[in-house]
Design an enzyme around this catalytic site. Structure first.
Site, PDB file in Angstrom:
ATOM      1  CG  ASP A 238      -2.199  -0.641   1.100  1.00  0.00           C
ATOM      2  OD1 ASP A 238      -2.376  -1.369   0.113  1.00  0.00           O
ATOM      3  OD2 ASP A 238      -3.076  -0.427   1.978  1.00  0.00           O
ATOM      4  CG  ASP A 240      -2.637   3.737   3.032  1.00  0.00           C
ATOM      5  OD1 ASP A 240      -2.000   2.757   2.594  1.00  0.00           O
ATOM      6  OD2 ASP A 240      -3.747   3.628   3.613  1.00  0.00           O
ATOM      7  CG  HIS A 260      -4.848  -7.578   8.963  1.00  0.00           C
ATOM      8  ND1 HIS A 260      -5.179  -6.791  10.045  1.00  0.00           N
ATOM      9  CD2 HIS A 260      -5.382  -6.975   7.879  1.00  0.00           C
ATOM     10  CE1 HIS A 260      -5.889  -5.761   9.622  1.00  0.00           C
ATOM     11  NE2 HIS A 260      -6.027  -5.844   8.310  1.00  0.00           N
ATOM     12  CD  GLU A 330      -7.003  -7.493   4.056  1.00  0.00           C
ATOM     13  OE1 GLU A 330      -6.010  -6.757   4.207  1.00  0.00           O
ATOM     14  OE2 GLU A 330      -8.021  -7.432   4.786  1.00  0.00           O
ATOM     15  CG  ASP A 353      -3.018   1.820  12.101  1.00  0.00           C
ATOM     16  OD1 ASP A 353      -2.660   2.807  12.786  1.00  0.00           O
ATOM     17  OD2 ASP A 353      -3.977   1.842  11.320  1.00  0.00           O
TER      18      ASP A 353
HETATM   19  N1  UDP Z   1      -5.416   3.368  -3.870  1.00  0.00           N
HETATM   20  C1  UDP Z   1      -5.127   4.464  -4.677  1.00  0.00           C
HETATM   21  N2  UDP Z   1      -6.086   5.395  -4.899  1.00  0.00           N
HETATM   22  C2  UDP Z   1      -7.337   5.305  -4.368  1.00  0.00           C
HETATM   23  C3  UDP Z   1      -7.636   4.201  -3.552  1.00  0.00           C
HETATM   24  C4  UDP Z   1      -6.644   3.260  -3.308  1.00  0.00           C
HETATM   25  O1  UDP Z   1      -4.022   4.598  -5.159  1.00  0.00           O
HETATM   26  O2  UDP Z   1      -8.160   6.190  -4.615  1.00  0.00           O
HETATM   27  C5  UDP Z   1      -4.378   2.352  -3.660  1.00  0.00           C
HETATM   28  C6  UDP Z   1      -3.304   2.842  -2.702  1.00  0.00           C
HETATM   29  O3  UDP Z   1      -2.079   2.247  -3.040  1.00  0.00           O
HETATM   30  C7  UDP Z   1      -3.806   2.307  -1.389  1.00  0.00           C
HETATM   31  C8  UDP Z   1      -4.377   0.984  -1.778  1.00  0.00           C
HETATM   32  O4  UDP Z   1      -4.953   1.192  -3.060  1.00  0.00           O
HETATM   33  O5  UDP Z   1      -2.767   2.233  -0.420  1.00  0.00           O
HETATM   34  C9  UDP Z   1      -5.412   0.389  -0.831  1.00  0.00           C
HETATM   35  O6  UDP Z   1      -6.345   1.326  -0.454  1.00  0.00           O
HETATM   36  P1  UDP Z   1      -6.393   1.936   1.044  1.00  0.00           P
HETATM   37  O7  UDP Z   1      -5.003   2.146   1.505  1.00  0.00           O
HETATM   38  O8  UDP Z   1      -7.293   3.115   1.051  1.00  0.00           O
HETATM   39  O9  UDP Z   1      -7.049   0.726   1.832  1.00  0.00           O
HETATM   40  P2  UDP Z   1      -6.884   0.474   3.421  1.00  0.00           P
HETATM   41  O10 UDP Z   1      -5.430   0.284   3.716  1.00  0.00           O
HETATM   42  O11 UDP Z   1      -7.438   1.679   4.108  1.00  0.00           O
HETATM   43  O12 UDP Z   1      -7.673  -0.766   3.645  1.00  0.00           O
HETATM   44 MN    MN Z   2      -3.733   1.269   3.064  1.00  0.00          MN
END
Ligand code: UDP
Ligand code: MN
Length: 380
Positions: A238, A240, A260, A330, A353
């Protein structure tokens, strides 16, 4: 064919039954015994002087009863394989000083270090980076790191890349593959030697769930187009996120997944697998080993290709039925790992996290979620 086999065949043709003892005289047995011994000794000598039998079994059987022309052919066939073996990379460690492993003192006694299918689970304190780094350096391994930054998620790239330069595969060759619909917004982060950024322009989708799921399709397609020619391993994460400590070659293996952070200690029944049998991601309640995170998996290009192909196909089958798995890709990843066991498993050190607090078992928090405002960033 040696005499013993002829004799046996003869007995079969004559329709005789019964064991060797009842059918042959003592003198017969003596002759048969000696010839069998001779046959085996000849075979053994031939084997030791010409390499393994398994290499070219058909050729060997014909040379046993034929002329020098065949022998020449045989050597011609052997030549190239010997040559390939001579070219094999020799990995040889230099002299290294470190405390020896203690069979009676496991490196960690508070956590599981090995799955029942003998895949190591990677925790701080269980491995020696110096040895691993030396081995992977000598193999001159290049690691591909795939990351998607679609729409507003490009905002995460700067911190992600900066921290990766500090902590990810330090001292090894790295290709960052950045999948984005906004190539002009990819920040220029200074890179160390042997490290490259490759920007791959891809389409976006209106829903964040679709963006997240389509990663399987895109990673699969680029594995075939590029990764197979450019890297040995692919690591898929990911965006973020930020690196907060070393993430090195200890993670690499044919196929790896990450525990996880929310479920590493949970029972099977509480794993949030897809539970609707109509979905291709369905996992029955009495199956499954761990709940793996969608945000960190990888392996060799071949294994990642197979995984992403299967997951993408499953996602498309669900889509055709108007169903979307509870946790999108996932869920499909988790289904895949039930029936294709990972060869290495990363502890939650590799995906944590801080909202979950700190844990005694986590000696390091290597890769951390960056807080995000879902309303402001998703579907934008
Ligand atoms: N992602 C993106 N743009 C978006 C939504 C998701 O690039 O509008 C990609 C990004 O790499 C992100 C991943 O998909 O880290 C998974 O989504 P997110 O991190 O929002 O999921 P979470 O970790 O919150 O379950
Ligand atoms: Mn994420």
């Amino acid at each position: 064919m040696c005499l013993y086999q002829t004799a046996c065949l003869q007995s079969l043709r004559n329709g005789k039954t019964g064991g060797v003892k009842g059918y042959f005289t003592k003198r017969h047995l003596y002759v048969i015994g000696c010839t069998t011994l001779l046959c085996f000794s000849f075979g053994y000598l031939w084997n030791t002087s010409n390499g393994t039998w398994l290499d070219t079994p058909i050729k060997i059987s014909s040379t046993m009863s034929s002329n020098t022309q065949d022998l020449d052919d045989f050597h011609k066939i052997k030549q190239p394989s010997n040559h390939i073996l001579e070219d094999l990379l020799q990995i040889e460690l230099p002299r290294m000083i470190y405390t020896k492993p203690q069979i009676l003192k496991p490196s960690r006694s508070d956590v599981l270090l090995m799955t029942p299918w003998f895949a190591p689970i990677v925790w701080e304190g269980t491995y020696n980076s110096e040895i691993l780094n030396e081995q992977f350096r000598q193999r001159n391994v290049t690691v591909g790191l795939t990351v998607f930054a679609i729409k507003k998620y490009v905002a995460f790239l700067n911190k992600f890349l900066e921290t990766a330069e500090t902590y990810f595969m330090v001292g090894h060759r790295v290709n960052y593959y950045i999948f984005t619909d906004r190539p002009e917004e990819v920040p220029k982060v200074p890179l160390k030697e042997g490290r490259n950024v490759v920007v791959l322009q891809v389409q976006n989708y209106p829903r964040w769930q679709e963006i997240s799921m389509r990663r399987m399709e895109m990673i699969n397609s680029f594995s075939q187009q590029r990764f197979i020619n450019e890297v040995s391993y692919v690591v898929c994460v990911d965006v973020d996120m930020r690196f907060n400590d070393q993430v090195g070659v200890e993670i690499l293996s044919d196929l790896f997944g990450t525990l996880h952070p929310g479920f590493y200690a949970a029972e099977r029944q509480s794993f949030t697998y897809e539970r609707r049998p109509a979905s291709q991601a369905y996992v029955p309640r009495d199956e499954g080993d761990f709940y793996y995170a969608g945000g960190f998996f990888g392996g060799t290009v071949m294994e990642v290709y197979k995984l992403t192909k299967k997951c993408h196909e499953a996602i498309m089958m669900d889509k055709a039925k108007g169903i979307e798995a509870i946790w999108q890709e996932e869920s499909h990843l988790n289904k895949y790992f039930v029936y294709h066991k990972p060869t290495k498993i990363l502890s939650p050190e590799y995906l944590w996290d801080d909202n979950m607090g700190r844990r005694e078992i986590l000696k390091k928090r290597r890769f951390l979620a960056v807080p995000k405002n879902h309303a402001a960033i998703r579907n934008k």
